[in-house]
Design an enzyme around this catalytic site. Structure first.
Site, PDB file in Angstrom:
ATOM      1  N   HIS A  51       1.852  -0.466 125.079  1.00  0.00           N
ATOM      2  CA  HIS A  51       0.774  -0.091 124.169  1.00  0.00           C
ATOM      3  C   HIS A  51       1.328   0.456 122.858  1.00  0.00           C
ATOM      4  O   HIS A  51       0.787   0.186 121.780  1.00  0.00           O
ATOM      5  CB  HIS A  51      -0.125   0.943 124.848  1.00  0.00           C
ATOM      6  CG  HIS A  51      -1.240   1.439 123.990  1.00  0.00           C
ATOM      7  ND1 HIS A  51      -1.201   2.661 123.345  1.00  0.00           N
ATOM      8  CD2 HIS A  51      -2.428   0.869 123.636  1.00  0.00           C
ATOM      9  CE1 HIS A  51      -2.300   2.825 122.655  1.00  0.00           C
ATOM     10  NE2 HIS A  51      -3.071   1.762 122.814  1.00  0.00           N
ATOM     11  N   GLU A  80       2.339  -2.436 120.744  1.00  0.00           N
ATOM     12  CA  GLU A  80       1.161  -3.115 120.185  1.00  0.00           C
ATOM     13  C   GLU A  80       0.727  -2.457 118.879  1.00  0.00           C
ATOM     14  O   GLU A  80       0.317  -3.128 117.932  1.00  0.00           O
ATOM     15  CB  GLU A  80       0.036  -3.082 121.217  1.00  0.00           C
ATOM     16  CG  GLU A  80      -1.300  -3.590 120.714  1.00  0.00           C
ATOM     17  CD  GLU A  80      -2.466  -2.827 121.290  1.00  0.00           C
ATOM     18  OE1 GLU A  80      -3.374  -2.463 120.516  1.00  0.00           O
ATOM     19  OE2 GLU A  80      -2.468  -2.582 122.507  1.00  0.00           O
ATOM     20  N   HIS A  81       0.809  -1.143 118.812  1.00  0.00           N
ATOM     21  CA  HIS A  81       0.454  -0.430 117.587  1.00  0.00           C
ATOM     22  C   HIS A  81       1.444  -0.717 116.461  1.00  0.00           C
ATOM     23  O   HIS A  81       1.054  -0.889 115.298  1.00  0.00           O
ATOM     24  CB  HIS A  81       0.416   1.083 117.851  1.00  0.00           C
ATOM     25  CG  HIS A  81      -0.869   1.567 118.427  1.00  0.00           C
ATOM     26  ND1 HIS A  81      -1.726   2.412 117.754  1.00  0.00           N
ATOM     27  CD2 HIS A  81      -1.459   1.321 119.624  1.00  0.00           C
ATOM     28  CE1 HIS A  81      -2.774   2.674 118.506  1.00  0.00           C
ATOM     29  NE2 HIS A  81      -2.632   2.030 119.664  1.00  0.00           N
ATOM     30  N   GLU A 111       2.915   6.736 114.237  1.00  0.00           N
ATOM     31  CA  GLU A 111       2.088   6.114 115.277  1.00  0.00           C
ATOM     32  C   GLU A 111       2.061   6.962 116.547  1.00  0.00           C
ATOM     33  O   GLU A 111       1.100   6.896 117.320  1.00  0.00           O
ATOM     34  CB  GLU A 111       2.615   4.712 115.579  1.00  0.00           C
ATOM     35  CG  GLU A 111       1.541   3.719 115.969  1.00  0.00           C
ATOM     36  CD  GLU A 111       0.471   3.571 114.905  1.00  0.00           C
ATOM     37  OE1 GLU A 111      -0.692   3.306 115.278  1.00  0.00           O
ATOM     38  OE2 GLU A 111       0.780   3.715 113.706  1.00  0.00           O
ATOM     39  N   GLU A 152      -5.569   9.081 120.025  1.00  0.00           N
ATOM     40  CA  GLU A 152      -6.318   8.077 120.785  1.00  0.00           C
ATOM     41  C   GLU A 152      -6.498   8.517 122.237  1.00  0.00           C
ATOM     42  O   GLU A 152      -7.564   8.301 122.837  1.00  0.00           O
ATOM     43  CB  GLU A 152      -5.581   6.737 120.734  1.00  0.00           C
ATOM     44  CG  GLU A 152      -6.294   5.605 121.450  1.00  0.00           C
ATOM     45  CD  GLU A 152      -5.521   4.296 121.399  1.00  0.00           C
ATOM     46  OE1 GLU A 152      -5.866   3.374 122.167  1.00  0.00           O
ATOM     47  OE2 GLU A 152      -4.573   4.179 120.586  1.00  0.00           O
TER      48      GLU A 152
END
Length: 489
Positions: A100, A103-104, A173, A180
């Site tokens: 994940h 992916e960012h 990030e 998130e």
């Protein structure tokens, strides 16, 4: 005088009827004539023919092992994407969350484009670039005009093969992902399903949270990301899927142009530990939340299991319901009517989550914690499962099959939905199942088949129960297990 008034009223009424009759006759004639232009009602034969007339999915393998799959749809737009056989299931306790995290980062710039240049190029095309990570898949895709497929594939190839992964971007990030995670904690349904996987597949990678634990997010570095790319982003583990106004032969040429130079450093499939299901119980009590959220499930089947469609019909038969949507006793689902009559249940949603070698079949519910309301609601769930297994009528089974067909056809509406279906099915089945075959498999589920499958997967099977919130009335594991083994015939 009164007689004259009555006569005048009758005459006025007669004149009014004659005045209204003329336009009404014209309206009736118009409707009669216009009915000739209305499309005929779709018959079962025309429905079956429509399924057979859908363009086939064409598949071509490149020399480096990457597969190109596409379906032509006569639209001016197209969706093209990369479906990668990698997700949180391929992680370990030390790097959980890296898929994940990566992916960012791929959208934060490449060796050929800065983040600003990447975003500007996508926006100038009027395209949409997106990605997501699941437990068994990582996906990057773009929706664009059909004439811009070449440029979109160039961008996808660039972010896949040349991510910049700058230290500054990694640190920025890191904070984005931590925020998130806080947002996800407010979505109680997602929290419940994360806990459900954590206890049902405890001790195996399938129990891992997709976002990863906080300590991992704070410690993942550039080396971890590069190691993950080198191990999992291999051509033979990638499917390039496209749908829309795209010619397959041209798509293969573009794939050779943009992905033909990808080198395979490991020809073997990356092994993952097999799933191990454990019937269990987790109760996280917080009375301040006001409601009890729970998920009750048993071990289901994999994507490729022949029982998949029968369990999907059973899942559709249980259905979903929300008190806020109204309907009351007029709802066709017997269980929805029972939930409505109990007063305290607020909503429920049945689910059938499948993976490569296992699955979770069950129901997620929300209930007020008054007295024994939660215990009674969960007991009603298990009672409904027993009813489906022994006495589901042919009529309601057919209704569930029709609804399931509608839902599956709706999932193939538009180039993005079709592209998603192609990529997912190629990863799970290594082929695209034609809609006509899906229809036939669903139609083959009879009440007898449904009864057999429910007894195999539900009766006397160890359930897993997860509760969150005001869970004082949540039944213990022994009671849930006892109710699961009640007679089903």
């Amino acid at each position: 005088y009164q007689r004259r008034v009555r006569d005048n009223l009758r005459m006025s009424s007669s004149r009014l009827q004659s005045v209204l009759a003329r336009p009404l006759r014209k309206l009736a004639q118009t409707r009669c004539n216009s009915s000739r232009a209305v499309a005929p009602i779709v018959t079962s034969d025309s429905y079956r023919k429509s399924l057979l007339n859908i363009n086939p999915t064409e598949v071509t393998a490149l020399s480096n092992g990457l597969h190109v799959c596409s379906e032509y749809i006569d639209t001016p737009t197209a969706t093209v994407g990369l479906w990668i056989n990698a997700g949180s299931r391929w992680e370990n306790a030390d790097n959980n969350g890296v898929a994940h995290f990566l992916e960012h980062l791929v959208f934060k710039g490449t060796a050929n484009r800065t983040q600003h240049e990447l975003e500007l190029e996508v926006e100038n095309m009027g395209a949409h670039l997106n990605a997501y990570t699941s437990r068994e898949q990582t996906v990057y895709y773009a929706k664009c005009f059909a004439k811009d497929v070449d440029r979109s594939m160039n961008i996808l190839a660039d972010i896949l093969q040349n991510p910049r992964l700058e230290e500054g971007a990694i640190e920025r990030e890191r904070h984005v992902i931590l925020r998130e995670m806080q947002e996800v904690e407010t979505n109680l349904q997602e929290v419940i399903f994360d806990h459900l996987h954590a206890v049902a597949y405890q001790g195996t990678p399938l129990s891992y949270n997709i976002l990863g634990p906080t300590e991992n997010i704070k410690s993942i570095n550039r080396s971890d990301l590069l190691d993950y790319i080198g191990q999992h982003y291999q051509p033979h583990q990638i499917y390039l899927a496209a749908a829309g106004g795209v010619d397959h032969a041209e798509l293969v040429k573009l794939a050779e142009k943009h992905f033909g130079d990808m080198q395979t450093t490991s020809v073997s499939e990356v092994e993952y530990p097999p799933a191990r299901y454990t019937g269990s119980h987790m109760n996280y009590r917080d009375d301040a939340m006001g409601l009890c959220h729970f998920a009750l499930a048993v071990e289901g089947c994999s994507w490729t299991n022949p029982d998949y469609f029968a369990l999907m019909v059973a899942n559709t038969l249980a259905g979903s319901w929300n008190r806020a949507q109204g309907g009351g006793r007029l709802i066709p689902s017997p269980f929805a009517r029972k939930a409505f009559d109990q007063k305290h249940p607020q909503s429920y949603m049945s689910f059938n989550t499948c993976y490569k070698d296992t699955g979770l079949w069950g129901l997620y519910g929300v209930c007020e914690p008054d007295n024994d309301a939660v215990r009674k609601f969960i007991g009603a769930v298990q009672s409904e499962w027993r009813r489906i297994s022994r006495s589901a009528s042919p009529g309601e089974v057919q209704r569930a099959k029709n609804l399931l067909k509608t839902l599956m056809l709706a999932q193939c509406d538009g180039s993005t939905a079709v592209c998603e279906d192609i990529g997912r099915q190629m990863l799970t089945y290594a082929r695209r199942i034609p809609l006509a075959e899906i229809d036939a498999r669903i139609e083959a589920v009879t009440p007898d088949v449904l009864r057999k499958v429910m007894k195999e997967y539900v009766y006397d099977r160890d359930p897993v129960l997860v509760g969150l919130g005001a869970t004082e009335g949540l039944p213990d594991q022994l009671l849930v297990k006892f109710q699961q083994s009640s007679p089903m015939d």
